[in-house]
Design an enzyme around this catalytic site. Structure first.
Site, PDB file in Angstrom:
ATOM      1  N   LYS A  24       0.833  -1.201   0.000  1.00 10.61           N
ATOM      2  CA  LYS A  24       0.000   0.000   0.000  1.00 10.61           C
ATOM      3  C   LYS A  24       0.870   1.255   0.000  1.00 10.61           C
ATOM      4  CE  LYS A  24      -3.726  -0.418   2.271  1.00 10.61           C
ATOM      5  NZ  LYS A  24      -4.512  -0.723   3.463  1.00 10.61           N
ATOM      6  N   ARG A  94      -3.517   3.138   8.486  1.00  9.41           N
ATOM      7  CA  ARG A  94      -3.851   1.885   7.814  1.00  9.41           C
ATOM      8  C   ARG A  94      -2.627   0.981   7.702  1.00  9.41           C
ATOM      9  NH1 ARG A  94      -6.460   3.666   2.270  1.00  9.41           N
ATOM     10  NH2 ARG A  94      -7.807   1.854   2.470  1.00  9.41           N
ATOM     11  N   GLY A 103      -8.123  -6.988   4.357  1.00  5.01           N
ATOM     12  CA  GLY A 103      -9.017  -7.103   5.501  1.00  5.01           C
ATOM     13  C   GLY A 103      -8.455  -7.812   6.711  1.00  5.01           C
ATOM     14  N   MET A 105      -5.695  -7.053   8.563  1.00  2.14           N
ATOM     15  CA  MET A 105      -5.109  -6.200   9.605  1.00  2.14           C
ATOM     16  C   MET A 105      -5.972  -4.950   9.768  1.00  2.14           C
ATOM     17  SD  MET A 105      -1.074  -6.841   8.862  1.00  2.14           S
ATOM     18  CE  MET A 105      -1.233  -6.569   7.108  1.00  2.14           C
ATOM     19  N   ARG A 338      -3.525  -1.581  -6.062  1.00  5.84           N
ATOM     20  CA  ARG A 338      -2.718  -2.797  -5.921  1.00  5.84           C
ATOM     21  C   ARG A 338      -3.141  -3.765  -7.010  1.00  5.84           C
ATOM     22  NH1 ARG A 338      -5.549  -4.507  -0.194  1.00  5.84           N
ATOM     23  NH2 ARG A 338      -7.651  -4.829  -0.983  1.00  5.84           N
ATOM     24  N   HIS A 454     -15.914  -7.730   2.003  1.00  9.10           N
ATOM     25  CA  HIS A 454     -14.892  -8.646   2.519  1.00  9.10           C
ATOM     26  C   HIS A 454     -15.140 -10.076   2.042  1.00  9.10           C
ATOM     27  CE1 HIS A 454     -13.467 -11.555   5.566  1.00  9.10           C
ATOM     28  NE2 HIS A 454     -12.367 -10.853   5.468  1.00  9.10           N
ATOM     29  N   SER A 770      11.760 -44.377 -11.145  1.00  8.04           N
ATOM     30  CA  SER A 770      10.649 -43.492 -10.776  1.00  8.04           C
ATOM     31  C   SER A 770      10.678 -43.336  -9.262  1.00  8.04           C
ATOM     32  CB  SER A 770       9.311 -44.088 -11.222  1.00  8.04           C
ATOM     33  OG  SER A 770       8.253 -43.275 -10.765  1.00  8.04           O
ATOM     34  N   CYS A 838       6.538 -40.117  -9.140  1.00 10.95           N
ATOM     35  CA  CYS A 838       5.122 -40.487  -9.259  1.00 10.95           C
ATOM     36  C   CYS A 838       4.371 -40.388  -7.941  1.00 10.95           C
ATOM     37  CB  CYS A 838       4.974 -41.892  -9.826  1.00 10.95           C
ATOM     38  SG  CYS A 838       5.676 -43.146  -8.735  1.00 10.95           S
ATOM     39  N   TYR A 858      10.450 -36.309 -16.008  1.00 13.11           N
ATOM     40  CA  TYR A 858       8.990 -36.125 -15.962  1.00 13.11           C
ATOM     41  C   TYR A 858       8.489 -36.119 -14.530  1.00 13.11           C
ATOM     42  CZ  TYR A 858       8.421 -41.160 -15.051  1.00 13.11           C
ATOM     43  OH  TYR A 858       8.479 -42.416 -14.493  1.00 13.11           O
TER      44      TYR A 858
END
Length: 880
Positions: A24, A94, A103, A105, A338, A454, A770, A838, A858
């Site tokens: 901010k 703020r 929302g 803080m 933002r 919110h 694998s 895997c 992979y």
């Protein structure tokens, strides 16, 4: 010696100072730098916050001196005095972390008012009602945020006055009644806190800064950071800014806007505003606001300037912006910008559209979309072919559909959600403190609030369906029910919400599989052109294989043959095989299983051809295919009690004896995997015969299959060599009898530390490796997964002994190091050895990045995580 700088004026910073000034603060500085109308202010750094938290709530030396010096600067710029009785300077205080936490803080508005300065504000503006409304709001917000008082203590007073005066909205309350309300507020504070509301404006400011710093460690912020994997040590900056007043009359207002639709990604302004209101009225959902498209009608004087400013911000930041603004007596002020939170659908569309618009590159687009977030795109939606009977309609705040039990408590939603129940959280409006309930709910329904409230913002960020501002539902919190259009819905009743339309239905509604957008396909095609890791699927059926190919799988990395044994028509033959007293009896049972296995392999190899299919031979211990010992004991006792047939009782007792013989104290480390194949080679011989016969049949049908036969749980090269000889013996028999040569490979699963340590030896006999990281994690950490996840891993995460659940996110420092050792050893013998993974880690973004860095060929994951893996593999390449 120069003092550490803890305070920066907005014109001293820029957007590159995010880590120091928070998102901010850095963006307020940047907007100031590019000449946008930003009320002047300054930022206290996140370093000051961390010093404060590390020093048990003591501000770092000289910080307050710098704060009041910056405040003097604001007084000079505005020709106002902080706390002045005639022309008071009012500020907002703020929070603002480096990573957006909307929302989570705290914020305090209108700070600088007291019993005297409010009179000056009334005289200066000629608007007594406005001045006392600001003071009322300030006392209420300060008491809630700084003094930790329940906001309902003040809400109840407001509602009482509105009833008394027969009013609907807060802004209709006259000045005289506002003065009376303020006196009641102060009396409540005196009664609850045992001291008077602070009149010294410098004390107010110091207490507010402390409260914002402290809010970094409030429960909702901690939960949000844990959910989004945000570093606990970032801290929050504090932004102190001259107030711009949206509540000065009908030519004033406040709102929140996105430069594109955060639900769909469409290129149009999206948002809402309220006339004669302050910022918290919009985001808190206290009043349901108007859509931003009405700004032209309500506040026409600033409409075009606002449109132009939004366009300028999007071009400047090269991303969709979430903007907060206030209009004070016809003058526009920008309070925040933002990068906007967005759904997965919107993230994909915005990224692809911005490439097509020439704003960003393909590489940037791939990095703009959170790989984990696109899981949302694979969620089911309401079946539009079914006739729906909505009982209510609200605002479609976050897309997707959800069914579940109605609950009115966030605490209860968390409790039942954790227990696996599907719940829908229903509230008048959600507050940041409800986040733990939203996390565990399937979706959220609110009676009040708009598309930028919110509930809407948080639900969109999590990919949860949300319907907001459904004003026809009347919630009775005392009796845990809501009423709407003649229906009474109680806690525990099932409802369905549709976040795409805003509809609310009674009961569970039919849903359909999602359809994927053209932009989604485009983004994944770009991912394919970028990544070096192949992405395969874990699939055990032809249906799974077909779904995997739809999602772009390049083969099957794990086909678990034991899942095929569990089918009801096969289980008797499996149990016959297990209970056999000798080889001939076992081979007789296996001969009955062979046709089933051959059909299984035919289907799955055909579905994936010509891509490779890794078929893991039988892995689990045999007792897993037998009935529950406890249930069998009860059955025998019942048979004896009922004097049943003695032969039947004898058979059941024999089964019990066999189960006792097969039982193990620690089956995970017991008679399973290749140990079964060595003890009972006929089992593996049947399985590979079924594979080869299926491949011959496919070859004759004009299909080109390729099987990778995988031997599980090998710890020594001699195990692999012995079983490979058995496989080749069966193959040679079949080749001789059929005259057909087949293409296949024999390899092993690496899932034991010793296998990693001796990988160079094992590689001499293997054509592929694998990594089975589920078992490798268990054997490396000494964790039994089923016990650890239920009993102590949550505590280890809470106490930060572990950063992540090691069964969800690959443990790079332990398991990862063993893998790297195994890869290096194996490739020292066979430089081109095919190596994959895997375990479930194959579909998790951080683990995929590790696999890329480690040089794997992979990853393999469940079919529905393939798009995630494709994008994560491309991101791993771009980041490294």
């Amino acid at each position: 010696m120069s003092r550490e700088k803890f305070v920066y004026l907005f014109d001293e910073g820029n957007s590159n100072m995010r880590m120091l000034l928070g998102g901010k603060g850095a963006n307020l500085a940047e907007m100031t730098l590019i000449g946008l109308p930003v009320p002047p202010g300054f930022t206290i750094t996140s370093e000051a916050c961390n010093a404060y938290l590390d020093n048990n709530g003591e501000f770092p030396s000289h910080m307050l001196d710098q704060v009041f010096a910056a405040l003097n600067n604001l007084e000079t710029r505005t020709n106002k005095k902080f706390g002045d009785e005639k022309d008071p300077l009012l500020v907002s205080v703020r929070s603002g972390s480096a990573v957006s936490m909307p929302g989570m803080m705290d914020t305090v508005l209108n700070l600088g008012l007291n019993d005297e300065s409010v009179k000056g504000l009334a005289t200066l503006t000629g608007n007594e009602r406005f001045a006392y409304d600001c003071y009322r709001r300030f006392i209420q917000m300060f008491s809630n945020v700084v003094l930790n008082m329940d906001h309902t203590l003040f809400d109840d007073i407001v509602e009482r006055y509105k009833r008394k005066l027969s009013l609907i909205f807060d802004y209709e309350i006259p000045a005289a009644e506002l003065k009376s309300m303020i006196e009641e507020y102060k009396a409540v504070i005196k009664e609850q806190q045992q001291f008077d509301f602070p009149q010294d404006v410098k004390d107010q400011l110091v207490l507010a800064i402390k409260a914002v710093f402290d809010s970094w460690n409030n429960q909702r912020a901690i939960v949000y950071r844990r959910l989004n994997k945000i570093d606990d040590h970032l801290g929050t900056a504090v932004n102190i800014q001259c107030m711009a007043f949206g509540n000065m009359g009908e030519d004033s207002g406040t709102g929140v806007a996105f430069t594109r639709d955060p639900s769909t990604g469409d290129r149009e302004l999206y948002g809402e505003f309220l006339v004669n209101a302050q910022g918290e009225d919009v985001v808190a959902g206290i009043r349901t606001p108007m859509p931003i498209s009405k700004l032209k009608d309500e506040l026409s004087g600033v409409h075009q300037q606002f449109i132009d400013t939004c366009a300028k911000l999007e071009i400047h930041y090269r991303d969709m912006q979430d903007i907060e603004f206030t209009i004070e007596k016809g003058t526009l002020y920008m309070l925040q910008t933002r990068n906007g939170k967005r759904t997965a659908r919107a993230a994909v569309k915005i990224a692809v559209d911005m490439v097509n618009e020439g704003i960003i590159t393909r590489e940037e687009a791939l990095l703009r979309v959170d790989a984990e977030q696109i899981n949302q795109l694979l969620h089911r939606q309401i079946d539009t072919s079914v006739k729906l009977n909505p009982i209510a309609k609200g605002l479609p705040a976050s897309p997707g559909a959800a069914s579940g039990k109605v609950l009115f408590s966030a605490d209860l939603a968390e409790k039942l959600g954790e227990a696996g129940e599907k719940v829908v959280l229903v509230r008048n409006e959600t507050a940041p403190d409800d986040i733990h309930g939203i996390i565990h709910a399937q979706g959220v329904l609110t009676a009040r609030g708009g598309m930028t409230s919110h509930a809407a913002v948080v639900a969109r960020g999590m990919g949860k369906p949300c319907v907001c501002g459904c004003e026809t539902i009347k919630i009775d919190m005392d009796n845990n029910l809501f009423m709407v259009n003649g229906h009474t819905i109680k806690a525990g009743d099932i409802i369905t919400i549709d976040g795409a339309t805003g509809n609310v239905m009674i009961g569970e509604v039919s849903m359909i599989e999602p359809t994927l957008s053209d932009e989604f396909e485009t983004l994944l095609q770009w991912a394919n052109e970028t990544k070096t890791l192949a992405v395969r699927a874990n699939a055990d059926t032809p249906e799974d294989a077909a779904k995997a190919r739809e999602f772009g799988a390049e083969g099957i990395g794990l086909c678990r043959t034991e899942h095929m044994f569990m089918a009801m028509e096969r289980l008797p033959y499996v149990q016959q095989m297990i209970l056999a007293e000798n080889l001939s009896e076992r081979e007789e049972a296996l001969s009955k299983l062979l046709p089933f296995q051959r059909d299984d392999f035919y289907g799955i190899l055909k579905a994936m051809a010509p891509y490779p299919v890794t078929i893991r031979l039988l892995d689990p211990p045999l007792h897993e295919f037998l009935p529950s010992r406890e249930l069998l004991l009860l059955e025998v006792a019942e048979l004896k009690h009922n004097k049943a047939d003695s032969q039947l009782i004898w058979q059941k007792e024999e089964l019990l004896k066999k189960m006792q013989a097969l039982s193990e104290n620690n089956p995970m480390l017991g008679h399973r995997g290749c140990r079964l194949g060595i003890t009972y080679p006929e089992i593996y011989r049947m399985q590979v015969r079924a594979i080869f016969e299926a491949m011959i049949q496919l070859t004759q049908d004009g299909v080109k299959p390729f099987a990778e036969i995988e031997i599980p749980l090998v710890m020594d090269v001699s195990e692999l060599r012995m079983l490979k000889d058995e496989i080749m013996d069966v193959y040679n028999e079949i080749k001789t009898s059929s005259g057909v040569e087949l293409e296949f490979a024999v390899g092993t699963m690496i899932e034991l530390p010793r296998a990693c340590m001796t990988a160079d030896q094992i590689a001499t006999e293997a054509e592929f490796f694998s990594f089975g990281t589920n078992d490798l994690t268990q054997t490396t950490l000494g964790f039994s997964r089923d016990d650890a996840e239920g009993k102590f891993i949550p505590i280890y995460l809470e106490k930060r002994i572990l950063k992540d659940n090691p069964f969800a996110v690959l443990d790079r420092t332990g398991v990862g190091e063993l893998m790297k050792l195994g890869i290096a050893k194996a490739r020292s013998v066979k430089p081109d050895l095919l190596i994959g993974i895997c375990g479930e880690h194959g579909g998790e973004s951080s683990s995929i990045e590790f696999c890329h860095l480690a040089g794997l060929n992979y990853v393999s994951c469940s079919p529905y995580r393939i798009p995630i893996a494709r994008l994560a593999a491309a991101q791993a390449k771009l980041k490294n």
